[in-house]
Design a protein around this motif. Structure first.
Motif, PDB file in Angstrom:
ATOM      1  N   ARG A 171      -3.677  -7.181  -0.284  1.00  0.00           N
ATOM      2  CA  ARG A 171      -4.385  -6.603   1.787  1.00  0.00           C
ATOM      3  C   ARG A 171      -4.457  -4.903   1.508  1.00  0.00           C
ATOM      4  NH1 ARG A 171      -0.654 -10.590   5.788  1.00  0.00           N
ATOM      5  NH2 ARG A 171      -1.103 -12.428   4.130  1.00  0.00           N
ATOM      6  N   SER A 172      -5.768  -4.785   1.118  1.00  0.00           N
ATOM      7  CA  SER A 172      -6.004  -3.028   1.742  1.00  0.00           C
ATOM      8  C   SER A 172      -5.180  -2.270   2.479  1.00  0.00           C
ATOM      9  CB  SER A 172      -7.448  -3.203   2.317  1.00  0.00           C
ATOM     10  OG  SER A 172      -7.546  -1.349   1.795  1.00  0.00           O
ATOM     11  N   ALA A 173      -4.029  -1.355   2.065  1.00  0.00           N
ATOM     12  CA  ALA A 173      -3.958  -1.071   3.102  1.00  0.00           C
ATOM     13  C   ALA A 173      -4.022   0.529   4.469  1.00  0.00           C
ATOM     14  CB  ALA A 173      -2.323   0.829   2.139  1.00  0.00           C
ATOM     15  N   LEU A 224      -8.516  -6.840  -1.299  1.00  0.00           N
ATOM     16  CA  LEU A 224      -8.162  -5.893  -0.581  1.00  0.00           C
ATOM     17  C   LEU A 224      -9.846  -4.916   0.405  1.00  0.00           C
ATOM     18  CD1 LEU A 224      -6.726  -5.142  -4.143  1.00  0.00           C
ATOM     19  CD2 LEU A 224      -5.634  -5.124  -2.571  1.00  0.00           C
ATOM     20  N   GLN A 284      -4.502  -1.137  -5.813  1.00  0.00           N
ATOM     21  CA  GLN A 284      -3.240  -1.442  -4.839  1.00  0.00           C
ATOM     22  C   GLN A 284      -2.829  -0.471  -4.893  1.00  0.00           C
ATOM     23  OE1 GLN A 284      -1.547  -5.652  -3.665  1.00  0.00           O
ATOM     24  NE2 GLN A 284      -1.851  -6.330  -6.357  1.00  0.00           N
ATOM     25  N   GLN A 306       2.679  -3.020  -3.243  1.00  0.00           N
ATOM     26  CA  GLN A 306       2.370  -3.891  -3.782  1.00  0.00           C
ATOM     27  C   GLN A 306       2.629  -5.176  -2.571  1.00  0.00           C
ATOM     28  OE1 GLN A 306       0.742  -5.466  -7.773  1.00  0.00           O
ATOM     29  NE2 GLN A 306       2.211  -4.230  -8.004  1.00  0.00           N
ATOM     30  N   GLY A 309       3.469  -2.611   1.354  1.00  0.00           N
ATOM     31  CA  GLY A 309       1.869  -1.736   1.702  1.00  0.00           C
ATOM     32  C   GLY A 309       2.211  -0.966   2.501  1.00  0.00           C
TER      33      GLY A 309
END
Length: 720
Positions: free
Chosen positions: A35-37, A76, A153, A505, A508
């Protein structure tokens, strides 16, 4: 293989990616959340992963790598990653020299990578900016794919990658203490992950996710069943179940092992003996090995617990551990299998010092084990205590392949409810210098095959994985699975770096929150040592279940099952004398260490009472008395957990609600139990020495009789 391909397809098609799926997290996705920060990070990933290029006939391992990269990039960046045969600008290229001969022209340092290592490099190739993931084998490409995702990540500069890595330890293996009825000895995360009853026909998608998680860390083997093994696990119906799991794990570079019961020739083979020198017994094991390899061509081998805690073994017939192990090694050798023979033993007769017994039995056998036998040794000479010195067998058997065994499931460290990050414990033993082959003879070097015989070794972790949705019973216990895999691959990795990888990871979080999470993790093991077993005390835990404090227990069948055997507290002093004036266990270490540990002034204070019996008024480095220092350490440990709870509460805005609440609830339990440990131990030791508490110290909440009266007949994880 049709079932496997369906599972891989489900991995790509059914895993939730959209924003709605992100609202609630339960820990199932571990550190593979993808999951993209930030939108900026997602854009950077999308620009460096516009297409995925492979060459040659795709193996199972390459297919798994492709599936994982596509899943990760989509999660991501929000962009799908197409598979192409031709280069595009921003391509991810997965290549081995065999499948893509043009790779040789780049003259990359692939030879040093071996069969599992990988290289990540940003470069211009054929006029296009690409990222190369190169290896000598498709298994290396799989590990390289996970390494690229880890870098993505972690916010690495994906346009300037230049990494290469190869495992330092040959075998990196989880040991499941799972029983055939799905109970788990020392398991605190639900029942066994293996649904034995449903296997081999029904194969949960969870098995694929288990394999993905292990492969992401470089774990390449798993022992499916308890070391307190049942002979039935080697019968045809159970071998079919193991074969089904091996089929699921194969694309992820994971070999299956089985714990073997030494008396199996009698229990399931109809023989009258299990004597390792009996020709009929040897023939039986050879036939059994042939049968296993027919079903599981890449079977890893056997893990064996023998002549320990009532388990059968070669000593039942007057034979040595080497003779027993070599019989099994002979059966496995034609197939390339290995025997991992555990050195956790103690004789039926109680000796002067339980800590000496494994060394006494195994040291004389150095050089007598077959080349495909690995002697598996616990990190310390007692039993996975909160702190122990490194086991003296490390470095003492230079002609024997060695494995380090550590425990991820926290049998002696608060089960799944206590936040105790084990990275510092792993580092403590891996970096311990045995001095047996001169300075630099660390435990890490021993298990990497750094001794004179250069035999490949192993690192084994007693698994903390179960059927709980979050896998390990608590969210932070996932970090111990993660740290084991990463530090088995590279023992030089620092616990801080590994903790930051995992936390980033897994949660996040923003950098400031991430700093706070990592800080709590790094302080947690020392806090647990303080509120449980400070200054080198050990084995003070409750009887059998090992839950909570019970330093007063002195009535068990064997003297060395009693906590009083280990702490030896009296009105005059406390501690186990292992100097030449006592059991002389120090003599099992290299001479410089033996001399150091024999002197009170030279012994590290965190191991002081492991090696010395000292008066309560002994003056410590702080200037305080030993009694005062002991109480201070108990206070410090309990107070640290209160601090952890408050600091975690302040992280509420930075962590999703469900996982924050789960961890907060566990910290309440840990805070209560840390105070229980402190109060019960202080009350007991004060009852022994009759000394007043240091000025300003809070007295225990209850009288000693209260703590002695507590009973826990249904504590989890007890029994085999």
């Amino acid at each position: 293989m049709a079932m496997l391909f369906r599972l891989l397809a489900c991995l790509l098609l059914a895993t939730p990616i959209g924003a709605a799926a992100h609202d609630v997290e339960d820990g199932y996705q571990l550190w593979l959340r993808y999951r993209s920060a930030t939108p900026q990070l997602g854009a950077r990933i999308a620009s460096t992963a516009r297409c995925l290029v492979t060459a040659g006939t795709p193996s199972l391992q390459l297919q798994a790598a492709v599936a994982e990269l596509r899943l990760g990039v989509q999660g991501l960046s929000g962009q799908r990653l197409p598979v192409a045969r031709e280069l595009c600008a921003g391509a991810l290229v997965l290549a081995t020299p065999e499948a893509m001969p043009a790779l040789r022209a780049l003259k990359l340092p692939l030879q040093a990578l071996g069969s599992e290592g990988y290289l990540l490099r940003s470069l211009r190739w054929r006029g296009k900016a690409v990222t190369l993931i190169a290896a000598n084998t498709d298994t290396g490409l799989l590990y390289g794919g996970f390494a690229w995702l880890r870098a993505a990540q972690s916010g690495a500069d994906l346009q300037a990658l230049n990494q290469q890595s190869a495992p330092r330890v040959a075998l990196r293996v989880l040991n499941h203490w799972d029983n055939l009825d799905r109970s788990v000895e020392r398991g605190y995360a639900g029942s066994s992950i293996w649904d034995w009853w449903a296997l081999p026909d029904m194969r949960s998608a969870r098995y694929v996710d288990y394999a993905r998680a292990n492969a992401s860390l470089g774990i390449n083997g798993t022992v499916l069943n308890n070391v307190n093994a049942k002979a039935e696990s080697l019968t045809a119906p159970w071998l079919a179940k193991a074969a089904a799991l091996a089929e699921v794990f194969r694309p992820y570079g994971i070999r299956v092992y089985l714990s073997a019961r030494f008396s199996a020739p009698m229990e399931i083979g109809g023989l009258k003996s299990a004597d390792p020198l009996d020709p009929a017994v040897r023939r039986w094991w050879r036939a059994k090995a042939d049968e296993i390899y027919q079903r599981i061509p890449d079977f890893g081998g056997f893990l064996v617990k023998a002549n320990s805690e009532g388990q059968p073994g070669p000593q039942d017939y007057g034979r040595s551990h080497a003779e027993g192990a070599n019989m099994l090694a002979e059966a496995l050798a034609p197939h390339g299998g290995r025997v991992m023979w555990r050195a956790f033993v103690y004789s039926p007769e109680v000796g002067a010092d339980r800590a000496q017994q494994a060394y006494d039995e195994f040291k004389p056998l150095d050089g007598r084990f077959a080349s495909n036998v690995i002697v598996q040794v616990k990190n310390g000479p007692i039993d996975f205590q909160p702190r122990e010195p490194f086991h003296p067998l490390f470095g003492s058997m230079p002609k024997t392949a060695m494995a380090l065994e550590v425990q991820l499931t926290k049998e002696y460290l608060g089960f799944a409810s206590h936040l105790v990050y084990l990275g510092p414990l792993f580092e403590e033993v891996l970096k311990a210098d045995t001095l047996q082959q001169g300075p630099g003879s660390t435990v890490a070097r021993v298990i990497a095959g750094g001794g004179p015989a250069a035999l490949p070794g192993a690192m084994a972790g007693v698994a903390n994985i179960g059927s709980d949705r979050n896998w390990t019973g608590s969210h932070f216990d996932q970090a111990n699975w993660y740290a084991f895999g990463r530090m088995a691959w590279d023992p030089d990795l620092s616990p801080a770096a590994v903790a930051r990888e995992w936390a980033g990871q897994t949660f996040g979080s923003a950098p400031a929150a991430l700093d706070e999470i990592v800080s709590i993790m790094l302080a947690s093991r020392e806090a647990a040592v303080d509120y449980m077993t400070p200054l080198g005390l050990h084995h003070l835990m409750g009887t059998g279940h090992h839950y909570g404090p019970a330093p007063w227990v002195d009535d068990l069948e064997r003297a060395d099952w009693n906590p009083t055997y280990f702490h030896r507290a009296s009105r005059l002093g406390i501690g186990f004398d292992r100097t030449p004036g006592g059991s002389n266990a120090v003599a099992q270490y290299a001479p410089p260490l033996a001399r150091q540990f024999a002197q009170v002034r030279d012994t590290p204070e965190n191991l002081l009472l492991w090696f010395h019996h000292l008066p309560w008024q002994h003056r410590m480095a702080s200037g305080r008395s030993l009694w005062h220092e002991l109480v201070l350490r108990y206070d410090r440990g309990a107070e640290k957990v209160t601090e952890f709870r408050r600091r975690w509460e302040a992280l509420r805005p930075h962590v999703d609600a469900q996982r924050h609440a789960d961890v907060a609830a566990a910290l309440v339990v840990q805070e209560r139990e840390a105070r229980w440990w402190r109060d019960a131990c202080v009350a007991y030791f004060q009852s022994v020495n009759g000394l007043p508490l240091p000025e300003g110290t809070r007295p225990p909440e209850h009288p000693l009789a209260h703590y002695k009266g507590l009973r826990f007949p249904f504590a989890p994880g007890h029994g085999g």
